[in-house]
Design a protein around this motif. Structure first.
Motif, PDB file in Angstrom:
ATOM      1  N   LEU A  64      38.702   9.634  21.386  1.00  0.00           N
ATOM      2  CA  LEU A  64      37.127   9.648  21.081  1.00  0.00           C
ATOM      3  C   LEU A  64      36.285   9.831  22.444  1.00  0.00           C
ATOM      4  O   LEU A  64      36.514   9.170  23.216  1.00  0.00           O
ATOM      5  N   GLN A  65      35.398  10.931  22.408  1.00  0.00           N
ATOM      6  CA  GLN A  65      35.000  11.460  23.606  1.00  0.00           C
ATOM      7  C   GLN A  65      33.366  10.489  23.641  1.00  0.00           C
ATOM      8  O   GLN A  65      32.809  10.271  22.924  1.00  0.00           O
ATOM      9  N   ASP A  66      33.017  10.498  24.983  1.00  0.00           N
ATOM     10  CA  ASP A  66      31.826   9.790  25.161  1.00  0.00           C
ATOM     11  C   ASP A  66      30.602  10.743  24.953  1.00  0.00           C
ATOM     12  O   ASP A  66      30.249  11.570  25.665  1.00  0.00           O
ATOM     13  N   VAL A  67      29.720  10.549  23.772  1.00  0.00           N
ATOM     14  CA  VAL A  67      28.657  11.423  23.562  1.00  0.00           C
ATOM     15  C   VAL A  67      27.341  10.712  23.409  1.00  0.00           C
ATOM     16  O   VAL A  67      26.426  11.263  22.701  1.00  0.00           O
ATOM     17  N   ALA A  68      27.321   9.360  24.035  1.00  0.00           N
ATOM     18  CA  ALA A  68      26.184   8.514  23.848  1.00  0.00           C
ATOM     19  C   ALA A  68      24.939   9.188  24.425  1.00  0.00           C
ATOM     20  O   ALA A  68      23.928   8.674  24.056  1.00  0.00           O
ATOM     21  N   GLY A  69      25.257  10.056  25.289  1.00  0.00           N
ATOM     22  CA  GLY A  69      24.078  10.695  26.001  1.00  0.00           C
ATOM     23  C   GLY A  69      23.215  11.498  25.053  1.00  0.00           C
ATOM     24  O   GLY A  69      21.844  11.805  25.432  1.00  0.00           O
ATOM     25  N   ASN A  70      23.510  11.624  23.829  1.00  0.00           N
ATOM     26  CA  ASN A  70      22.971  12.490  22.926  1.00  0.00           C
ATOM     27  C   ASN A  70      22.051  11.750  21.977  1.00  0.00           C
ATOM     28  O   ASN A  70      21.220  12.202  21.109  1.00  0.00           O
ATOM     29  N   VAL A  71      21.986  10.317  21.932  1.00  0.00           N
ATOM     30  CA  VAL A  71      21.162   9.440  21.305  1.00  0.00           C
ATOM     31  C   VAL A  71      19.797   9.815  21.333  1.00  0.00           C
ATOM     32  O   VAL A  71      19.156   9.718  20.596  1.00  0.00           O
ATOM     33  N   LYS A  72      19.449   9.778  22.744  1.00  0.00           N
ATOM     34  CA  LYS A  72      17.804   9.952  23.116  1.00  0.00           C
ATOM     35  C   LYS A  72      17.309  11.118  22.441  1.00  0.00           C
ATOM     36  O   LYS A  72      16.366  11.212  21.782  1.00  0.00           O
ATOM     37  N   THR A  73      18.210  12.339  22.476  1.00  0.00           N
ATOM     38  CA  THR A  73      17.626  13.407  21.979  1.00  0.00           C
ATOM     39  C   THR A  73      17.667  13.240  20.123  1.00  0.00           C
ATOM     40  O   THR A  73      16.747  13.741  19.675  1.00  0.00           O
ATOM     41  N   VAL A  74      18.506  12.648  19.675  1.00  0.00           N
ATOM     42  CA  VAL A  74      18.537  12.643  18.199  1.00  0.00           C
ATOM     43  C   VAL A  74      17.323  11.543  17.969  1.00  0.00           C
ATOM     44  O   VAL A  74      16.567  12.031  16.957  1.00  0.00           O
ATOM     45  N   ARG A  75      16.960  10.502  18.590  1.00  0.00           N
ATOM     46  CA  ARG A  75      15.658   9.809  18.357  1.00  0.00           C
ATOM     47  C   ARG A  75      14.449  10.423  18.486  1.00  0.00           C
ATOM     48  O   ARG A  75      13.437  10.138  17.917  1.00  0.00           O
ATOM     49  N   GLY A  76      14.531  11.441  19.638  1.00  0.00           N
ATOM     50  CA  GLY A  76      13.334  12.172  19.782  1.00  0.00           C
ATOM     51  C   GLY A  76      13.233  13.121  18.656  1.00  0.00           C
ATOM     52  O   GLY A  76      11.893  13.308  18.409  1.00  0.00           O
ATOM     53  N   LEU A  77      14.192  13.801  18.147  1.00  0.00           N
ATOM     54  CA  LEU A  77      14.017  14.594  16.869  1.00  0.00           C
ATOM     55  C   LEU A  77      13.555  13.940  15.482  1.00  0.00           C
ATOM     56  O   LEU A  77      12.708  14.211  14.999  1.00  0.00           O
ATOM     57  N   ILE A  78      13.917  12.673  15.526  1.00  0.00           N
ATOM     58  CA  ILE A  78      13.601  11.817  14.527  1.00  0.00           C
ATOM     59  C   ILE A  78      12.253  11.454  14.576  1.00  0.00           C
ATOM     60  O   ILE A  78      11.293  11.340  13.438  1.00  0.00           O
ATOM     61  N   ASP A  79      11.801  11.214  15.918  1.00  0.00           N
ATOM     62  CA  ASP A  79      10.465  10.693  16.095  1.00  0.00           C
ATOM     63  C   ASP A  79       9.595  12.002  15.646  1.00  0.00           C
ATOM     64  O   ASP A  79       8.255  11.714  15.563  1.00  0.00           O
ATOM     65  N   ALA A  80       9.945  13.225  15.881  1.00  0.00           N
ATOM     66  CA  ALA A  80       9.287  14.433  15.678  1.00  0.00           C
ATOM     67  C   ALA A  80       9.367  14.989  14.222  1.00  0.00           C
ATOM     68  O   ALA A  80       8.900  15.822  13.750  1.00  0.00           O
ATOM     69  N   ASP A  81       9.924  14.076  13.418  1.00  0.00           N
ATOM     70  CA  ASP A  81      10.253  14.265  11.919  1.00  0.00           C
ATOM     71  C   ASP A  81      11.110  15.395  11.689  1.00  0.00           C
ATOM     72  O   ASP A  81      11.212  16.063  10.537  1.00  0.00           O
ATOM     73  N   ASP A  82      11.893  15.701  12.880  1.00  0.00           N
ATOM     74  CA  ASP A  82      12.669  17.024  12.801  1.00  0.00           C
ATOM     75  C   ASP A  82      14.304  16.387  12.339  1.00  0.00           C
ATOM     76  O   ASP A  82      15.295  16.381  13.130  1.00  0.00           O
ATOM     77  N   PHE A  83      14.478  15.746  11.024  1.00  0.00           N
ATOM     78  CA  PHE A  83      15.790  15.127  10.800  1.00  0.00           C
ATOM     79  C   PHE A  83      16.832  16.081  10.551  1.00  0.00           C
ATOM     80  O   PHE A  83      18.065  15.729  10.951  1.00  0.00           O
TER      81      PHE A  83
END
Length: 793
Positions: A64-83
């Motif tokens: 399993l690779q470390d991809v946790a750095g993407n969580v901030k991007t995911v939350r930003g897109l959710i906040d922008a309603d770009d699900f």
């Protein structure tokens, strides 16, 4: 002949397996928790499919690779309603880094083939399952001679025991053989790139040998010994033929992940040394089988218990109401599937149990987004607490991997349980957004840990097992949840299993990502509440109490939509999709145990939601989702609707061996259409749970008696039912006489209330003066081991 002491625990079938293209699906199952056997039941040509819980194949994990750095991007897109863009960010990052685990599947071990010479078409055919003993019997007449073929899997010595006897002038003439399980009469023959290597088979006087090689390079197989009384034998290239016998006894041992020559020699010697008869082997087995199966009883004093399963199902089909005899058998069948499908040291049960006849079976994975929990839902109340241990043993054994998931996917401490884990590990098992974005599995499993303590009063388990697991699950939430400006938690990314908000669905595309699923907060609220209780009992983690109380206060309240239904996502920007099989927003009511009745508005909203979700989503249901709905109706004290839902499962999603299929394969309009509707015992287990909930329900500090007994259950009783108060309850009722009796034994010093239905106004028994007829509450204070009896009128 199979032993039948109680007709309500017997299943009679008038036909052999008959599912075209997948006969294994209608086999009659039995087992000992490690070895499963499924009897197809043909009179002239029978097949017994053998499975072993440890025999799986085709799995692969990876790192399993470390991809946790993407969580901030995911939350930003959710906040922008770009699900839509947010949905695939984490899964794509994992694939880019070559993390593509492959799931493993149950691998059928072998088939025991039986060909019997008949002179005439068979008559008086019957397949019989004695749930009391675990025996499966196939009987029929060939002219004036009756033949009986009986099988069980010994819990005493891991032996498949099979006997053929006759009553009449004709003899037993059979050819016995072993082979790989049928590679054509299955769904996925074309989907499997490579079946196990050609088997090695050897026959000699009195013995049959079988082995094949799995994809991990190890051998699996079986050795069978044939004893016969009278007659003679002939060794053929394709089996052993026995002619002119009065009786034939086959005893078989199996092996997995070993080496063929070593096992053949060892098992041949072991079988040759066993001189016991069928009856003596059965007697050894039954005591251990009964230890589990007989811990609880259920009785509706039903008529027609001797009718075949087909007749009882036809009665449910024609009348629209399940006969009492069928309800009794369904309750016992769920228990039987648990008792024969697992053991205290065994593997987790998956929806195929121990009876898989496909090489890449659908629904053959343990899924902790509700499926696994439904399979185990009836065990604790039913006195089968020892069979819960595989759940705890497994998830405790993979905690290190669960911490890796939390760290590498979300940069959080604590544990993250993917709903499906990779083979022989706890790492993410499917690189799919629906698995990645559902973060509630650890807390849901933690409920089972705490429930085990509540039902058993085992404080050592609470201290050594439940509290550490719950603490790890809570630590993840501590770092995963983020505060809003209003001072409440936000759960992002979030996903409510099997449902996407309506306004995110476009052209039937359903992104498996959203924000603030109600189930996330329900699980977290329950987890923190239980942690606080557990800490006060065990004195563990006292320094964390203030923090957990503070976290509880930050969890947002449940939300009710404008139409009076409970929101599945409490985010006001997300609209409700009622055309769904999801009942995740019901978690506080079921499977959770929040005191929802203290909030009349919320309770009323749950009743409205149940009705609307079933009506709007009827074409989306599965047997498992309907079983959850039956439990929900039981918790809503609506016994009539609970019984209707159970009957719907029987009429639309139950095969002729009384095992539930996942889907509606006959186009009846209830549930998703699927011609190959996967074999799944999940529905069976959920039905057993619902029946228990209808008669007796509990939470910490409260026992509800007869909360949802339908009018048609005029008279009945249960015994050996455990409750979350630590008390064991026996209960009997007679609606015509308006009387109920309760015998209660506490396993610990405890204070709790008993809630009786509104029709009962008088109580007799110790402490009866504490009964409040206006509320129907009897307040009890019992010491450990004390037995008290009450009568309600």
């Amino acid at each position: 002949m199979a032993t039948i002491r109680k007709p309500k625990t017997a299943l009679r079938f008038s036909k052999p397996a008959g599912w075209w293209g997948g006969l294994w699906r209608e086999g009659v199952p039995t087992g000992n928790g490690t070895i499963g056997a499924s009897v197809l039941g043909g009179a002239g040509s029978d097949t017994i499919i053998i499975n072993h819980s440890d025999l799986r194949w085709q799995g692969h994990v990876g790192t399993l690779q470390d991809v946790a750095g993407n969580v901030k991007t995911v939350r930003g897109l959710i906040d922008a309603d770009d699900f839509r863009r947010a949905e695939d960010i984490i899964s794509s990052a994992l694939i880019t880094k070559s993390y593509r685990p492959q799931l493993s599947y149950p691998l059928p071990l072998c088939d025991l083939k039986v060909k019997q010479s008949l002179e005439k078409p068979p008559k008086e055919y019957c397949r019989l399952l004695s749930m009391e003993t675990g025996e499966v019997e196939v009987s029929f007449r060939d002219g004036a001679t009756k033949y009986e073929r009986s099988l069980f899997v010994s819990r005493e010595n891991d032996t498949v025991v099979y006997e053929i006897v006759k009553v009449g002038s004709k003899t037993v003439d059979v050819t016995l053989s072993l082979d790989m399980h049928d590679r054509t009469n299955i769904r996925t023959a074309q989907a499997v790139s490579k079946l196990p290597d050609s088997p090695s088979v050897r026959y000699e006087n009195f013995f049959m040998f079988f082995a094949a090689r799995s994809d991990n390079g190890t051998d699996f197989g079986a050795v069978a010994r044939i004893n016969f009384y009278g007659g003679s034998q002939e060794v053929l290239p394709y089996g052993v033929r026995v002619k002119g016998a009065d009786k034939v006894l086959v005893t078989m041992k199996v092996f997995v992940e070993s080496q063929k020559d070593k096992e053949w020699k060892f098992l041949r010697t072991e079988l040759a040394a066993n001189k016991l008869t069928y009856e003596k082997l059965l007697k050894e087995h039954v005591g251990k089988h009964a230890k589990y199966f007989n811990t609880a009883e259920f009785d509706l004093e039903a008529e027609d218990r001797d009718k075949s399963v087909e007749e009882l199902m036809e009665a449910a089909e024609s009348s629209g109401v399940s006969p009492d005899a069928l309800i009794e058998k369904l309750w016992y069948y769920g228990r039987f599937l648990a008792v024969t499908g697992t053991n205290p040291n065994g593997r987790l049960l998956n929806p195929t149990g121990l009876w898989c006849g496909d090489y890449k079976a659908a629904s053959a994975q343990v899924d902790a987004s509700g499926s696994m929990q439904t399979i185990y839902s009836h065990l604790l109340a039913g006195g089968l607490q020892e069979l819960m241990l595989p759940v705890f043993n497994f998830y405790e054994s993979i905690v290190d991997d669960l911490r890796k998931n939390a760290q590498r996917l979300y940069d959080c401490r604590g544990i993250f349980v993917p709903s499906v884990v990779a083979p022989a590990s706890g790492l993410l098992g499917i690189v799919e957004p629906s698995v990645i974005h559902f973060t509630g599995a650890a807390g849901w499993i933690a409920q089972l840990f705490f429930d085990y303590y509540l039902f058993t009063a085992d404080e050592k388990f609470l201290k050594a097992h439940a509290m550490p697991f719950m603490k790890d699950a809570a630590q993840f939430y501590e770092e995963f949840f983020k505060l809003t400006p209003a001072g409440k938690y936000e759960s992002s990314p979030s996903y409510s299993p099997d449902n996407t908000p309506l306004n995110l669905i476009e052209n039937d595309s359903r992104p498996a990502i959203a924000r603030n699923a109600a189930i996330d907060f329900a699980i977290a609220r329950e987890l923190l509440t239980n942690l606080i209780k557990g800490s006060k009992i065990t004195k563990l983690y006292q320094g964390e109490l203030e923090k957990w109380v503070d976290m509880l206060e930050k969890i947002p309240a449940y939300s009710i939509y404008s139409d009076g239904t409970v929101r599945e996502y409490i985010d006001p920007k997300l609209t409700e999709n009622q055309e769904s099989r999801s009942f995740a927003q019901f978690y506080p009511l079921y499977p959770g145990t929040e005191p929802v009745e203290k909030n009349p508005e919320l309770l009323k909203a749950y009743a409205s939601t149940a009705k609307k979700r079933f009506q709007a989503g009827i074409h989306e249901q599965t047997s498992a989702s309907l079983a959850r709905l039956a439990n929900i109706y039981a918790r809503l004290s609506d016994g009539e609707n609970a019984l209707d839902i159970i009957t719907a499962i029987v009429r639309n999603m139950t095969m002729n061996n009384l095992v539930t299929a996942r889907n509606d394969w006959r186009g009846m309009g209830v549930g998703t259409d699927d011609y190959w509707a996967p074999y799944s015992i999940e529905g069976n287990m959920g039905v057993t749970s619902a029946i228990q909930e209808m008669v007796l329900s509990s939470r910490d500090g409260l026992v509800k008696i007869l909360p949802a007994v339908p009018e048609s259950w005029k008279k009945g009783s249960v015994s050996g039912i455990l409750t979350r108060t630590g008390a064991e309850v026996d209960l009997a009722w007679d609606q015509k006489k308006g009387v109920a009796t309760m015998k209660i034994k506490s396993r610990r010093n405890a204070k709790f209330d008993v809630l009786v239905p509104s029709g009962y106004k008088k109580v007799k028994g110790t402490g009866a003066e504490k009964f409040d007829s206006a509320t129907g509450v009897l307040s009890l204070e019992l010491s450990s081991g004390k037995v008290t009896t009450y009568e309600f009128r």
